[in-house]
Design an enzyme around this catalytic site. Structure first.
Site, PDB file in Angstrom:
ATOM      1  N   GLN A  20       3.485  13.244   4.479  1.00 20.38           N
ATOM      2  CA  GLN A  20       2.853  12.787   5.706  1.00 20.38           C
ATOM      3  C   GLN A  20       3.082  11.369   6.006  1.00 20.38           C
ATOM      4  O   GLN A  20       2.836  10.103   6.864  1.00 20.38           O
ATOM      5  CB  GLN A  20       1.379  13.017   5.803  1.00 20.38           C
ATOM      6  CG  GLN A  20       0.659  11.713   5.177  1.00 20.38           C
ATOM      7  CD  GLN A  20       0.331  11.854   3.403  1.00 20.38           C
ATOM      8  OE1 GLN A  20       1.908  13.112   2.780  1.00 20.38           O
ATOM      9  NE2 GLN A  20       0.431  11.646   2.339  1.00 20.38           N
ATOM     10  N   GLY A  37       0.914  -1.486  -0.137  1.00 23.49           N
ATOM     11  CA  GLY A  37       0.019  -0.107   0.016  1.00 23.49           C
ATOM     12  C   GLY A  37       0.967   0.716   0.437  1.00 23.49           C
ATOM     13  O   GLY A  37       2.318   1.209  -0.460  1.00 23.49           O
ATOM     14  N   MET A  38       0.455   1.676   0.279  1.00 29.11           N
ATOM     15  CA  MET A  38       0.954   3.827  -0.007  1.00 29.11           C
ATOM     16  C   MET A  38       1.917   3.680   0.873  1.00 29.11           C
ATOM     17  O   MET A  38       3.131   4.369   0.937  1.00 29.11           O
ATOM     18  CB  MET A  38       0.048   5.009   0.196  1.00 29.11           C
ATOM     19  CG  MET A  38       0.155   5.966  -0.114  1.00 29.11           C
ATOM     20  SD  MET A  38       0.333   6.100  -2.004  1.00 29.11           S
ATOM     21  CE  MET A  38       1.828   6.959  -2.153  1.00 29.11           C
ATOM     22  N   VAL A  39       1.830   3.286   1.960  1.00 27.69           N
ATOM     23  CA  VAL A  39       2.158   3.611   3.545  1.00 27.69           C
ATOM     24  C   VAL A  39       3.556   2.771   3.895  1.00 27.69           C
ATOM     25  O   VAL A  39       4.932   2.778   4.158  1.00 27.69           O
ATOM     26  CB  VAL A  39       1.626   3.794   4.723  1.00 27.69           C
ATOM     27  CG1 VAL A  39       2.455   3.384   6.596  1.00 27.69           C
ATOM     28  CG2 VAL A  39       0.983   4.340   4.652  1.00 27.69           C
ATOM     29  N   GLU A  68     -10.819  13.507  12.083  1.00 28.89           N
ATOM     30  CA  GLU A  68      -9.420  13.332  11.894  1.00 28.89           C
ATOM     31  C   GLU A  68      -9.057  15.185  12.244  1.00 28.89           C
ATOM     32  O   GLU A  68      -8.122  14.521  13.803  1.00 28.89           O
ATOM     33  CB  GLU A  68      -9.272  13.753  10.711  1.00 28.89           C
ATOM     34  CG  GLU A  68      -8.040  14.178   9.918  1.00 28.89           C
ATOM     35  CD  GLU A  68      -7.031  13.015   9.324  1.00 28.89           C
ATOM     36  OE1 GLU A  68      -7.633  12.269   9.650  1.00 28.89           O
ATOM     37  OE2 GLU A  68      -5.862  13.070   9.241  1.00 28.89           O
ATOM     38  N   CYS A 111      -1.021  11.316  10.844  1.00 30.03           N
ATOM     39  CA  CYS A 111      -0.179  12.161  10.307  1.00 30.03           C
ATOM     40  C   CYS A 111       0.130  13.367   9.706  1.00 30.03           C
ATOM     41  O   CYS A 111       1.162  13.440   9.841  1.00 30.03           O
ATOM     42  CB  CYS A 111      -0.270  11.748   8.629  1.00 30.03           C
ATOM     43  SG  CYS A 111      -2.000  11.862   8.090  1.00 30.03           S
ATOM     44  N   GLY A 114      -3.103  10.664   1.596  1.00 29.56           N
ATOM     45  CA  GLY A 114      -3.234  10.452   3.108  1.00 29.56           C
ATOM     46  C   GLY A 114      -4.429   9.488   2.973  1.00 29.56           C
ATOM     47  O   GLY A 114      -4.589   8.192   4.594  1.00 29.56           O
ATOM     48  N   GLN A 156      -4.749  19.075   3.570  1.00 31.52           N
ATOM     49  CA  GLN A 156      -3.856  17.563   3.057  1.00 31.52           C
ATOM     50  C   GLN A 156      -4.175  16.507   1.685  1.00 31.52           C
ATOM     51  O   GLN A 156      -4.769  17.623   0.973  1.00 31.52           O
ATOM     52  CB  GLN A 156      -4.904  16.748   4.667  1.00 31.52           C
ATOM     53  CG  GLN A 156      -4.545  17.445   5.439  1.00 31.52           C
ATOM     54  CD  GLN A 156      -5.141  16.445   6.693  1.00 31.52           C
ATOM     55  OE1 GLN A 156      -5.688  17.245   8.045  1.00 31.52           O
ATOM     56  NE2 GLN A 156      -5.340  14.563   6.642  1.00 31.52           N
ATOM     57  N   HIS A 200       1.252  16.856   4.009  1.00 24.04           N
ATOM     58  CA  HIS A 200       0.618  17.865   4.534  1.00 24.04           C
ATOM     59  C   HIS A 200       1.501  19.081   4.490  1.00 24.04           C
ATOM     60  O   HIS A 200       2.026  18.703   5.423  1.00 24.04           O
ATOM     61  CB  HIS A 200      -0.323  17.286   5.588  1.00 24.04           C
ATOM     62  CG  HIS A 200      -1.245  16.188   5.284  1.00 24.04           C
ATOM     63  ND1 HIS A 200      -1.034  15.515   3.932  1.00 24.04           N
ATOM     64  CD2 HIS A 200      -1.894  14.722   6.077  1.00 24.04           C
ATOM     65  CE1 HIS A 200      -1.844  14.201   3.718  1.00 24.04           C
ATOM     66  NE2 HIS A 200      -2.551  13.863   5.951  1.00 24.04           N
ATOM     67  N   ARG A 216      -8.691  18.710   2.867  1.00 22.59           N
ATOM     68  CA  ARG A 216      -8.050  17.471   1.819  1.00 22.59           C
ATOM     69  C   ARG A 216      -8.472  18.126   0.945  1.00 22.59           C
ATOM     70  O   ARG A 216      -9.068  18.762   0.186  1.00 22.59           O
ATOM     71  CB  ARG A 216      -9.234  16.790   1.838  1.00 22.59           C
ATOM     72  CG  ARG A 216      -8.939  15.772   0.237  1.00 22.59           C
ATOM     73  CD  ARG A 216      -7.358  14.678   1.163  1.00 22.59           C
ATOM     74  NE  ARG A 216      -8.137  13.514   1.453  1.00 22.59           N
ATOM     75  CZ  ARG A 216      -7.470  12.805   2.746  1.00 22.59           C
ATOM     76  NH1 ARG A 216      -6.412  12.995   2.789  1.00 22.59           N
ATOM     77  NH2 ARG A 216      -7.588  12.004   3.402  1.00 22.59           N
TER      78      ARG A 216
HETATM   79  P1  NAP Z   1      -3.678   1.821   0.849  1.00 18.37           P
HETATM   80  O1  NAP Z   1      -2.886   2.479   0.230  1.00 18.37           O
HETATM   81  O2  NAP Z   1      -4.788   1.811   0.484  1.00 18.37           O
HETATM   82  O3  NAP Z   1      -3.102   0.300   1.200  1.00 18.37           O
HETATM   83  C1  NAP Z   1      -3.684  -0.882   2.496  1.00 18.37           C
HETATM   84  C2  NAP Z   1      -4.312  -2.116   1.390  1.00 18.37           C
HETATM   85  O4  NAP Z   1      -5.026  -1.967   0.136  1.00 18.37           O
HETATM   86  C3  NAP Z   1      -2.491  -3.009   0.547  1.00 18.37           C
HETATM   87  O5  NAP Z   1      -1.928  -3.551   1.936  1.00 18.37           O
HETATM   88  C4  NAP Z   1      -3.065  -3.643  -0.326  1.00 18.37           C
HETATM   89  O6  NAP Z   1      -2.642  -4.743   0.286  1.00 18.37           O
HETATM   90  C5  NAP Z   1      -4.344  -3.349  -0.498  1.00 18.37           C
HETATM   91  N1  NAP Z   1      -4.191  -2.674  -1.958  1.00 18.37           N
HETATM   92  C6  NAP Z   1      -5.956  -2.411  -2.775  1.00 18.37           C
HETATM   93  N2  NAP Z   1      -5.044  -2.377  -3.714  1.00 18.37           N
HETATM   94  C7  NAP Z   1      -4.280  -1.560  -3.775  1.00 18.37           C
HETATM   95  C8  NAP Z   1      -3.249  -0.539  -5.190  1.00 18.37           C
HETATM   96  N3  NAP Z   1      -3.821  -1.107  -6.123  1.00 18.37           N
HETATM   97  N4  NAP Z   1      -1.807  -0.797  -4.436  1.00 18.37           N
HETATM   98  C9  NAP Z   1      -1.608  -0.946  -3.312  1.00 18.37           C
HETATM   99  N5  NAP Z   1      -2.419  -1.489  -2.216  1.00 18.37           N
HETATM  100  C10 NAP Z   1      -3.480  -1.730  -2.714  1.00 18.37           C
HETATM  101  O7  NAP Z   1      -3.714   1.869   2.208  1.00 18.37           O
HETATM  102  P2  NAP Z   1      -2.824   3.389   3.188  1.00 18.37           P
HETATM  103  O8  NAP Z   1      -2.530   4.929   2.693  1.00 18.37           O
HETATM  104  O9  NAP Z   1      -1.139   2.676   3.146  1.00 18.37           O
HETATM  105  O10 NAP Z   1      -3.022   3.100   4.749  1.00 18.37           O
HETATM  106  C11 NAP Z   1      -2.286   2.490   5.398  1.00 18.37           C
HETATM  107  C12 NAP Z   1      -3.053   2.360   6.940  1.00 18.37           C
HETATM  108  O11 NAP Z   1      -1.965   3.469   7.234  1.00 18.37           O
HETATM  109  C13 NAP Z   1      -4.261   2.578   7.389  1.00 18.37           C
HETATM  110  O12 NAP Z   1      -4.964   2.291   8.705  1.00 18.37           O
HETATM  111  C14 NAP Z   1      -3.847   4.737   7.160  1.00 18.37           C
HETATM  112  O13 NAP Z   1      -5.134   5.159   7.883  1.00 18.37           O
HETATM  113  C15 NAP Z   1      -2.774   4.572   8.373  1.00 18.37           C
HETATM  114  N6  NAP Z   1      -1.931   6.206   8.175  1.00 18.37           N
HETATM  115  C16 NAP Z   1      -1.889   5.933   5.751  1.00 18.37           C
HETATM  116  C17 NAP Z   1      -1.358   7.287   6.319  1.00 18.37           C
HETATM  117  C18 NAP Z   1      -1.268   7.879   4.625  1.00 18.37           C
HETATM  118  O14 NAP Z   1      -0.686   8.801   4.505  1.00 18.37           O
HETATM  119  N7  NAP Z   1      -1.822   6.724   3.475  1.00 18.37           N
HETATM  120  C19 NAP Z   1      -0.741   8.051   7.016  1.00 18.37           C
HETATM  121  C20 NAP Z   1      -0.932   7.654   8.539  1.00 18.37           C
HETATM  122  C21 NAP Z   1      -1.526   6.791   8.432  1.00 18.37           C
HETATM  123  P3  NAP Z   1      -3.100  -6.170  -0.315  1.00 18.37           P
HETATM  124  O15 NAP Z   1      -1.108  -5.610  -0.466  1.00 18.37           O
HETATM  125  O16 NAP Z   1      -2.476  -7.213   0.573  1.00 18.37           O
HETATM  126  O17 NAP Z   1      -3.615  -6.489  -1.764  1.00 18.37           O
END
Ligand code: NAP
Length: 378
Positions: free
Chosen positions: A353, A10-12, A243, A136, A167, A163, A277, A270
């Site tokens: 962030q 994922g993103m993080v 938030e 974040c 995010g 933001q 951010h 946003r």
């Molecule tokens: P995300 O990008 O949606 O990734 C989460 C999961 O979604 C991935 O591990 C992956 O799981 C799946 N996924 C499905 N389609 C995807 C794609 N096209 N590309 C990448 N991953 C995909 O979420 P995130 O932003 O990393 O956030 C994860 C957690 O961190 C959340 O609880 C969020 O609240 C928290 N957080 C986020 C941020 C931020 O800035 N984004 C900052 C602080 C905290 P699989 O590989 O298992 O399918």
């Protein structure tokens, strides 16, 4: 020591792996990579680590329970389902979590070690097992105003945020880009003409924005490209978004302050940018300080904060998401005293962030656990 990583795609998670490779963290432990969507698939060759390259099942509790530490960036829903279940079956390892799920539990420490390393070490020594990255916006703000809070100089904080789309995660970023692309396509030809009519172009853009399909709005619900959304996360039905609420409670928890701590009000917005951010902050100080002293106190607090002089050229160059993106820098500028109260100052700050706001405290937590002082915990 075996570390299990969930949510690395994922993103993080992607930013976390990038940082772990840069800092050669994988040399310190064996790693098992998990997946919720591609069990049995392969860990990309670009990631050098010790352990199996075959992706384990992120819902297999036996496989998870082999790990001394589980680090998850998979999100709240996953954490809510897995941690209570594996703990109830006797797993006593360390749980490091990017999500908000357990942040406000009594037995959880919110990790931001440049500010609260002592609390983290005390928690480990006291047998605590849950360590969560903070919200974040809060983490980036605290890194910026570290010097002022460390010296107990802040009475209250009011922050309006800008933001980034990232995010929300990887899919949110893609949605913003698709919207941008669609807008551009509808005016591409008109723009290339020398005698373009700006009102016609404006009309076409508005028309495109107002007619995105449901699929094109599936993450943000409303158009973000060329617009903004002054609401992030759930509605608490008390006038605050979730938030915004996190800002107050998490900031005080990280600083280990009680109800008489720092009063914090956020308005979270946003905006259609990719990463970082930004925040426009008003701080009420407990005593009147010269601006030069405030700048010195801020600058000295940690190696990442950068005070930007309150000048047009410097501000344009260094106080921007583009300057900050992909770096650990925390620029803070536009520092000036407000007209209505000598104790109030305003500032503008930016943080990536995905780094200080998410991945960096998590990877630093792993390294703290590798520290020889805590090796006996394994
Ligand atoms: P995300 O990008 O949606 O990734 C989460 C999961 O979604 C991935 O591990 C992956 O799981 C799946 N996924 C499905 N389609 C995807 C794609 N096209 N590309 C990448 N991953 C995909 O979420 P995130 O932003 O990393 O956030 C994860 C957690 O961190 C959340 O609880 C969020 O609240 C928290 N957080 C986020 C941020 C931020 O800035 N984004 C900052 C602080 C905290 P699989 O590989 O298992 O399918």
């Amino acid at each position: 020591m075996l570390i299990g990583i969930v949510g690395w795609r994922g993103m993080v998670g992607s930013v976390l792996i990038q940082r772990m490779l840069q800092e050669e963290d994988f040399n310190y432990f064996e790693t098992r990579f998990f997946s919720t969507s591609n069990v049995g698939g392969k860990v990309p060759e670009t990631i050098q680590f010790r352990g199996s390259r075959v992706l384990a099942d992120a819902f297999c509790e036996k496989s998870l329970a082999d790990c001394d530490v589980i680090l998850t960036c998979q999100g709240s829903e996953y954490s809510r389902k897995i941690l209570p279940s594996i703990q109830s079956k006797g797993w006593n390892g360390f749980w490091i979590d990017a999500s908000r799920e357990f942040r406000m539990q009594d037995d959880t420490t919110i990790i931001l070690d440049p500010l609260n390393r002592e609390s983290i070490e005390t928690a480990i020594k006291n047998g605590k097992r849950i360590f969560c990255g903070g919200n974040c916006t809060v983490s980036c703000l605290l890194m910026a105003i570290h010097g002022l809070v460390k010296n107990d100089l802040v009475e209250w904080i009011s922050s309006t945020t800008y933001q980034a789309a990232s995010g929300g995660g990887a899919k949110h970023m893609k949605e913003l880009l698709n919207q941008m692309g669609k807008i551009y396509k509808c005016i591409d030809t008109s723009l290339s003409q020398d005698n373009f009519n700006i009102l016609d172009i404006d009309d076409s853009v508005l028309n495109t924005q107002k007619n995105f399909t449901a699929e094109e709005l599936s993450c943000f619900n409303v158009p973000l490209a060329g617009s903004l959304i002054p609401w992030i996360d759930q509605d608490r039905n008390d006038g605050w978004s979730l938030e915004e609420w996190k800002g107050d409670v998490e900031l005080n928890k990280i600083l280990n302050l009680d109800q008489e701590g720092i009063k914090v009000d956020f308005t979270c917005v946003r905006v259609g940018i990719m990463r970082c951010h930004s925040q426009s902050v008003i701080l009420k100080l407990k005593q009147k300080l010269e601006i030069e002293d405030i700048q010195r106190i801020l600058n000295e607090a940690n190696p990442w904060v950068e005070v930007v002089p309150n000048k047009k050229a410097e501000t344009e160059k260094r106080l921007s998401p583009l300057y900050t993106s992909g770096t650990l820098k925390i620029p803070i500028g536009r520092i000036r005293r407000l007209n209505y109260n000598d104790l109030c100052i305003s500032a503008f700050t930016i943080g990536d962030q995905l780094l200080w706001g998410a991945a960096e405290p998590l990877r630093r937590m792993l390294r703290i656990l590798c520290d020889e002082n805590f090796a006996e915990e394994f």
